[in-house]
Design a protein around this motif. Structure first.
Motif, PDB file in Angstrom:
ATOM      1  N   LEU A   1      -0.167  44.518  33.353  1.00 21.11           N
ATOM      2  CA  LEU A   1      -0.144  44.009  34.723  1.00 21.11           C
ATOM      3  C   LEU A   1       0.535  42.643  34.770  1.00 21.11           C
ATOM      4  O   LEU A   1       1.389  42.381  35.626  1.00 21.11           O
ATOM      5  N   TYR A   2       0.186  41.764  33.847  1.00 20.00           N
ATOM      6  CA  TYR A   2       0.772  40.433  33.807  1.00 20.00           C
ATOM      7  C   TYR A   2       2.238  40.473  33.372  1.00 20.00           C
ATOM      8  O   TYR A   2       3.078  39.756  33.929  1.00 20.00           O
ATOM      9  N   ILE A   3       2.538  41.269  32.359  1.00 21.30           N
ATOM     10  CA  ILE A   3       3.920  41.354  31.882  1.00 21.30           C
ATOM     11  C   ILE A   3       4.842  41.866  32.989  1.00 21.30           C
ATOM     12  O   ILE A   3       5.937  41.335  33.197  1.00 21.30           O
TER      13      ILE A   3
ATOM     14  N   THR B   1       9.002  38.207  38.600  1.00 20.99           N
ATOM     15  CA  THR B   1       8.997  36.938  39.334  1.00 20.99           C
ATOM     16  C   THR B   1       9.728  35.784  38.639  1.00 20.99           C
ATOM     17  O   THR B   1      10.017  34.777  39.284  1.00 20.99           O
ATOM     18  N   ILE B   2      10.016  35.917  37.343  1.00 20.28           N
ATOM     19  CA  ILE B   2      10.715  34.835  36.651  1.00 20.28           C
ATOM     20  C   ILE B   2      12.117  35.291  36.270  1.00 20.28           C
ATOM     21  O   ILE B   2      12.284  36.184  35.442  1.00 20.28           O
TER      22      ILE B   2
ATOM     23  N   CYS C   1       4.382  28.886  32.621  1.00 21.76           N
ATOM     24  CA  CYS C   1       5.761  29.305  32.331  1.00 21.76           C
ATOM     25  C   CYS C   1       6.815  28.435  32.995  1.00 21.76           C
ATOM     26  O   CYS C   1       7.743  27.952  32.326  1.00 21.76           O
ATOM     27  N   GLN C   2       6.720  28.248  34.297  1.00 18.57           N
ATOM     28  CA  GLN C   2       7.742  27.455  34.972  1.00 18.57           C
ATOM     29  C   GLN C   2       7.726  25.995  34.538  1.00 18.57           C
ATOM     30  O   GLN C   2       8.791  25.394  34.322  1.00 18.57           O
ATOM     31  N   PRO C   3       6.546  25.372  34.397  1.00 21.48           N
ATOM     32  CA  PRO C   3       6.531  23.994  33.884  1.00 21.48           C
ATOM     33  C   PRO C   3       7.180  23.878  32.509  1.00 21.48           C
ATOM     34  O   PRO C   3       7.868  22.883  32.233  1.00 21.48           O
ATOM     35  N   VAL C   4       6.978  24.882  31.641  1.00 19.44           N
ATOM     36  CA  VAL C   4       7.633  24.856  30.326  1.00 19.44           C
ATOM     37  C   VAL C   4       9.136  24.998  30.487  1.00 19.44           C
ATOM     38  O   VAL C   4       9.920  24.243  29.893  1.00 19.44           O
ATOM     39  N   LEU C   5       9.569  25.943  31.283  1.00 15.28           N
ATOM     40  CA  LEU C   5      10.999  26.155  31.502  1.00 15.28           C
ATOM     41  C   LEU C   5      11.660  24.917  32.122  1.00 15.28           C
ATOM     42  O   LEU C   5      12.799  24.571  31.783  1.00 15.28           O
ATOM     43  N   ASP C   6      10.952  24.244  33.011  1.00 17.20           N
ATOM     44  CA  ASP C   6      11.492  23.042  33.643  1.00 17.20           C
ATOM     45  C   ASP C   6      11.718  21.920  32.636  1.00 17.20           C
ATOM     46  O   ASP C   6      12.606  21.077  32.816  1.00 17.20           O
ATOM     47  N   ARG C   7      10.932  21.907  31.566  1.00 19.97           N
ATOM     48  CA  ARG C   7      11.012  20.844  30.571  1.00 19.97           C
ATOM     49  C   ARG C   7      11.941  21.197  29.402  1.00 19.97           C
ATOM     50  O   ARG C   7      12.410  20.303  28.699  1.00 19.97           O
TER      51      ARG C   7
ATOM     52  N   SER D   1      17.218  33.217  32.070  1.00 19.76           N
ATOM     53  CA  SER D   1      17.741  33.872  30.870  1.00 19.76           C
ATOM     54  C   SER D   1      17.051  33.390  29.598  1.00 19.76           C
ATOM     55  O   SER D   1      17.114  34.055  28.562  1.00 19.76           O
ATOM     56  N   ARG D   2      16.371  32.261  29.666  1.00 24.62           N
ATOM     57  CA  ARG D   2      15.667  31.723  28.496  1.00 24.62           C
ATOM     58  C   ARG D   2      14.284  32.347  28.318  1.00 24.62           C
ATOM     59  O   ARG D   2      13.617  32.096  27.314  1.00 24.62           O
ATOM     60  N   PHE D   3      13.863  33.148  29.281  1.00 29.41           N
ATOM     61  CA  PHE D   3      12.487  33.666  29.329  1.00 29.41           C
ATOM     62  C   PHE D   3      12.408  35.128  28.894  1.00 29.41           C
ATOM     63  O   PHE D   3      13.204  35.966  29.312  1.00 29.41           O
ATOM     64  N   THR D   4      11.404  35.423  28.036  1.00 22.51           N
ATOM     65  CA  THR D   4      11.149  36.795  27.610  1.00 22.51           C
ATOM     66  C   THR D   4       9.644  37.045  27.629  1.00 22.51           C
ATOM     67  O   THR D   4       8.877  36.275  27.038  1.00 22.51           O
ATOM     68  N   ALA D   5       9.218  38.097  28.302  1.00 24.77           N
ATOM     69  CA  ALA D   5       7.805  38.479  28.342  1.00 24.77           C
ATOM     70  C   ALA D   5       7.608  39.743  27.509  1.00 24.77           C
ATOM     71  O   ALA D   5       8.312  40.739  27.704  1.00 24.77           O
ATOM     72  N   VAL D   6       6.663  39.699  26.586  1.00 26.50           N
ATOM     73  CA  VAL D   6       6.444  40.797  25.644  1.00 26.50           C
ATOM     74  C   VAL D   6       5.019  41.332  25.765  1.00 26.50           C
ATOM     75  O   VAL D   6       4.053  40.562  25.731  1.00 26.50           O
TER      76      VAL D   6
END
Length: 210
Positions: free
Chosen positions: A98-100, A106-107, A77-83, A110-115
């Protein structure tokens, strides 16, 4: 329940919480693997070598929506967001609450959405978040151990949701995923990352540009 038994149960719960905090994301990842080994497929998150090689063929300048199946504790996730561009979006989909929950805690981007949901429902999920297609879809789901019919359904839905010229990025320990991908993707590039536990096979299925 006797007082001694209550005390033991309380001590056990506290010890588990302390261990989870001490292990951080590794502890959460391991717990998720124990709960759903068929869906996680690995007991150890991907190495940075796998991440870099897997994302190396992505054209970030044309990526408006990046989707990931089975993000776990967010290794990619963070490597993708960084790019990604500032106005791009990352949607991750996982069947394990649990993961969601961990990702949402932890993230902070504003560009990130966990479903919480199934990768087979990717079309409905991205539509619900205002998107009509994805440029890249990344998956670490273990195709070789998924229940019957789930693998083909995920590949079909992924091919439909990808924009022309987009790609389905898959990393696995087994080459089985390529068999599923070949049903819909005519061009599939492949590679191998030895610096991973276990060594990892990689596939990029490209959707025809039109």
């Amino acid at each position: 329940m006797a007082g001694t038994e209550l005390t033991r149960e309380t001590i056990t719960r506290r010890a588990k919480r302390r261990l989870s905090r001490a292990l951080g994301p590794w502890g959460v990842f391991f717990k998720g693997f124990v709960q759903h080994p068929v869906m996680v497929g690995s007991i150890i998150p991907s190495s940075r070598f796998t991440i870099d090689r897997m994302l190396s063929r992505t054209d970030w300048s044309r990526c408006d929506l990046f989707v990931e199946y089975g993000p776990g504790v967010g290794t990619f996730c963070q490597p993708v967001l960084d790019r990604m561009k500032r106005d791009a979006a990352l949607i991750v989909i996982d069947t394990n609450p649990l993961y969601i929950d961990y990702l949402n805690r932890t993230i902070a981007d504003s560009r990130f959405t966990a479903v919480l949901g199934s990768a087979a429902d990717v079309e409905a999920i991205i539509a619900a978040h205002g998107h009509d297609g994805a440029d890249y879809v990344l998956s670490g789901l273990p195709f070789s151990t998924l229940p019957d019919g789930v693998g083909p359904a995920i590949v079909d839905a992924t091919h439909r949701v990808l924009r022309p010229g987009g790609a389905f990025l898959v990393y696995q320990f087994s080459a089985k995923a390529r068999d599923f991908m070949a049903r819909r993707f005519r061009r599939i590039d492949s590679d191998f990352e030895p610096l991973n536990v276990l060594p990892c096979k990689m596939f990029w299925g490209w959707k025809d540009a039109g």
